[in-house]
Design an enzyme around this catalytic site. Structure first.
Site, PDB file in Angstrom:
ATOM      1  N   GLY A  53       3.249  -3.442  -4.105  1.00  0.00           N
ATOM      2  CA  GLY A  53       2.996  -3.701  -5.526  1.00  0.00           C
ATOM      3  C   GLY A  53       3.275  -2.433  -6.308  1.00  0.00           C
ATOM      4  O   GLY A  53       4.288  -2.286  -6.995  1.00  0.00           O
ATOM      5  N   TYR A  96     -11.753   5.287 -11.603  1.00  0.00           N
ATOM      6  CA  TYR A  96     -11.805   6.102 -10.381  1.00  0.00           C
ATOM      7  C   TYR A  96     -11.079   7.436 -10.500  1.00  0.00           C
ATOM      8  O   TYR A  96     -10.476   7.905  -9.542  1.00  0.00           O
ATOM      9  CB  TYR A  96     -11.343   5.307  -9.149  1.00  0.00           C
ATOM     10  CG  TYR A  96     -10.182   4.342  -9.352  1.00  0.00           C
ATOM     11  CD1 TYR A  96     -10.386   2.960  -9.272  1.00  0.00           C
ATOM     12  CD2 TYR A  96      -8.882   4.799  -9.602  1.00  0.00           C
ATOM     13  CE1 TYR A  96      -9.337   2.078  -9.450  1.00  0.00           C
ATOM     14  CE2 TYR A  96      -7.829   3.918  -9.778  1.00  0.00           C
ATOM     15  CZ  TYR A  96      -8.068   2.558  -9.701  1.00  0.00           C
ATOM     16  OH  TYR A  96      -7.020   1.686  -9.879  1.00  0.00           O
ATOM     17  N   CYS A 108     -15.142   3.794 -27.548  1.00  0.00           N
ATOM     18  CA  CYS A 108     -16.484   4.330 -27.686  1.00  0.00           C
ATOM     19  C   CYS A 108     -17.156   4.456 -26.325  1.00  0.00           C
ATOM     20  O   CYS A 108     -18.084   3.715 -25.996  1.00  0.00           O
ATOM     21  CB  CYS A 108     -17.291   3.418 -28.600  1.00  0.00           C
ATOM     22  SG  CYS A 108     -16.578   3.409 -30.248  1.00  0.00           S
ATOM     23  N   GLY A 143       0.771  -1.235   0.000  1.00  0.00           N
ATOM     24  CA  GLY A 143       0.000   0.000   0.000  1.00  0.00           C
ATOM     25  C   GLY A 143       0.805   1.290   0.000  1.00  0.00           C
ATOM     26  O   GLY A 143       0.227   2.369   0.069  1.00  0.00           O
ATOM     27  N   TYR A 173      -0.968  -1.314 -12.352  1.00  0.00           N
ATOM     28  CA  TYR A 173      -2.407  -1.346 -12.628  1.00  0.00           C
ATOM     29  C   TYR A 173      -2.770  -0.703 -13.957  1.00  0.00           C
ATOM     30  O   TYR A 173      -3.826  -0.093 -14.086  1.00  0.00           O
ATOM     31  CB  TYR A 173      -3.183  -0.723 -11.450  1.00  0.00           C
ATOM     32  CG  TYR A 173      -2.824  -1.352 -10.117  1.00  0.00           C
ATOM     33  CD1 TYR A 173      -3.184  -2.672  -9.840  1.00  0.00           C
ATOM     34  CD2 TYR A 173      -2.080  -0.667  -9.163  1.00  0.00           C
ATOM     35  CE1 TYR A 173      -2.827  -3.274  -8.649  1.00  0.00           C
ATOM     36  CE2 TYR A 173      -1.718  -1.264  -7.962  1.00  0.00           C
ATOM     37  CZ  TYR A 173      -2.094  -2.570  -7.713  1.00  0.00           C
ATOM     38  OH  TYR A 173      -1.729  -3.166  -6.525  1.00  0.00           O
TER      39      TYR A 173
HETATM   40  C1  LIG Z   1      -3.226  -4.999  -3.812  1.00  0.00           C
HETATM   41  C2  LIG Z   1      -2.599  -5.701  -2.675  1.00  0.00           C
HETATM   42  C3  LIG Z   1      -1.275  -5.416  -2.328  1.00  0.00           C
HETATM   43  C4  LIG Z   1      -0.452  -4.360  -3.009  1.00  0.00           C
HETATM   44  O1  LIG Z   1      -0.960  -3.091  -2.852  1.00  0.00           O
HETATM   45  P1  LIG Z   1      -0.127  -1.834  -3.454  1.00  0.00           P
HETATM   46  O2  LIG Z   1      -0.994  -0.683  -3.112  1.00  0.00           O
HETATM   47  O3  LIG Z   1      -0.026  -2.062  -4.907  1.00  0.00           O
HETATM   48  O4  LIG Z   1       1.191  -1.823  -2.771  1.00  0.00           O
HETATM   49  C5  LIG Z   1      -0.698  -6.152  -1.310  1.00  0.00           C
HETATM   50  N1  LIG Z   1      -1.392  -7.117  -0.656  1.00  0.00           N
HETATM   51  C6  LIG Z   1      -2.666  -7.403  -0.972  1.00  0.00           C
HETATM   52  C7  LIG Z   1      -3.361  -8.472  -0.234  1.00  0.00           C
HETATM   53  C8  LIG Z   1      -3.310  -6.706  -1.973  1.00  0.00           C
HETATM   54  O5  LIG Z   1      -4.582  -7.000  -2.258  1.00  0.00           O
END
Ligand SMILES: *Cc1c(COP(=O)(O)O)cnc(C)c1O
Length: 434
Positions: free
Chosen positions: A295, A337, A364, A248, A393
């Site tokens: 991620g 979003y 479209c 996150g 993403y």
């Molecule tokens: C999406 C997700 C992540 C990664 O989140 P990021 O914001 O991309 O770092 C990690 N763990 C779980 C379980 C997720 O669903």
């Protein structure tokens, strides 16, 4: 723009990534084109990995591969000694096809089917993260039948939810993910897991949100998760040894976000590790193996997307639409979003921004936009446009909407580029049509 050694505007006004002029990339591979700065990915993987070792010792980074999944990214992160999160059998298959070890994978998802679970167990996956009560029965049965044991974590909801610049503590759990600690749902799942004969219940998992900048939410999560870890071990008799605190960490998209260098991410890891060390001591729990799952922060700023400007429609006194050869089929995040991006005229970096443009895709859908009201120099048909921070993403959310081709993916490093996902062609478009 969050400039760095491998992403900058040259003296002649051209955008350059990984030592390559984007104009050269566009002429070599065409547009739209996803471009990844490999050095950035390797550097940030090293920062995350080294920090967890340095500030905590006992742990590992699992790259949340839903952010960007293809064989090459699994190869790169494997080389940097990271594990990976996967959320479907397709991601598992891609990782294994790249030579990734199954035991270094962690399988997430709120609706893994019995056949998904069986596939994962047969492959010898490292951890499965439990996110439903009946999933425990299914998995236990599958393990019994296959005569295997499976390590699992339980996804719980610690009641802290984080958003970009703030967090909220929620007593009322309304997420589709995880079991609430506060309302007792987690206890029910724990009891079931403790009694499942063919499952090794190893630890707890949470993921409190995405695009998070402030550290407090992570620290509150550490506190709540270690409280619960202690309860699960002492009250329910589970022998836990793993704590997975999710991902996150935020990245720079626009000037509304901080401009982090990759080294700045070490501060997050340090804060989390120090808090966890404190909690381990003050609560007298065993020191868990720590997993973190970034991620977006691993691939997000590493990626840019290149486009060629097509039709420009000036609605007098209202809007200038600038249409590109991409759109929601290769970056659906604005449509989904209203995600914000930095857009650059890739060969006009020295020119003053004088006009306001709305960047429209070619699909479209009226909502098929990439960015609204961005200030650029006067742009003409045929100019090259770059959208920054598209590494996470984007490709992973791409589709064939309107039967558009999903663009190719290119890696750049030290002035060299290579293809890691080919461009689709007509055959791909009708491949599964009977
Ligand atoms: C999406 C997700 C992540 C990664 O989140 P990021 O914001 O991309 O770092 C990690 N763990 C779980 C379980 C997720 O669903």
């Amino acid at each position: 723009m969050n400039t760095r050694e491998t992403l900058s505007v040259t003296d002649s006004g051209n955008l350059q990534i990984g030592g390559v002029n984007v104009k050269e990339l566009a002429s070599l591979y065409g547009t739209p084109l996803y471009v990844f700065d490999k050095a950035y990915i390797k550097n940030i993987c090293a920062i995350f990995s080294d920090s967890i070792k340095r500030f905590y010792g006992n742990g590992k980074i699992f790259y949340a591969s839903k952010a960007f999944s293809c064989k090459e990214i699994y190869r790169i992160i494997k080389e940097k000694d990271l594990g990976a999160d996967v959320v479907s059998v397709g991601e598992i298959f891609t990782a294994l096809s790249s030579g990734f070890a199954a035991e270094d994978l962690c399988f997430h998802g709120n609706n893994k089917s019995a056949s998904d679970l069986e596939y994962a167990v047969k492959q010898g996956i490292g951890y499965i993260v439990i996110d439903a009560l009946s999933e425990i029965d299914d998995l236990n049965g599958i393990c019994k039948q296959l005569n295997r044991r499976q390590k699992v974590l339980l996804r719980v909801n610690p009641g802290v939810e984080a958003h970009t610049h703030h967090y909220i503590q929620t007593a009322k759990p309304d997420s589709k993910f995880g079991f609430s600690i506060e309302n007792g749902d987690a206890d029910i799942a724990v009891k079931k897991l403790v009694n499942a004969d063919n499952i090794d219940f190893c630890g707890l998992h949470c993921h409190i949100g995405s695009q998070i900048f402030e550290k407090t939410s992570f620290l509150i999560a550490v506190d709540k998760m270690t409280d619960y870890y202690k309860k699960v071990c002492e009250v329910f008799g589970a022998k836990l040894s793993v704590l997975d605190l999710g991902g996150g960490f935020g990245i720079y998209y626009t000037d509304a976000d901080p401009k982090f260098k990759y080294v700045d991410y070490a501060d997050y890891i340090k804060a989390i590790c120090e808090k966890l060390n404190d909690c381990v001591k003050s609560k007298s729990i065993n020191k868990p193996y720590l997993i973190l799952e970034p991620g977006r922060s691993i691939v997000g700023e590493a990626g840019i997307t290149l486009y060629t400007v097509g039709r420009i429609k000036q609605i007098s006194g209202i809007k200038n639409y600038l249409a590109i050869d991409g759109g929601m089929f290769e970056n659906p995040r604005f449509a989904l979003y209203q995600a914000q991006y930095t857009v650059l005229a890739a060969e006009k970096g020295l020119d003053k921004p004088t006009k306001s443009y709305t960047i429209a895709g070619k699909c479209c859908e009226s909502g098929d936009l990439i960015a609204e009201n961005v200030k650029l120099p006067e742009v003409n048909e045929g100019d090259l446009l770059a959208v920054l921070s598209t590494g996470a993403y984007n490709y992973s959310m791409a589709s064939n909407y309107n039967r558009n081709f999903i663009p190719p993916v290119v890696m750049v490093e030290n002035g060299k580029s290579y293809i890691c996902v080919k461009k689709q062609d007509f055959n791909d478009i009708v491949r599964n049509d009977i």
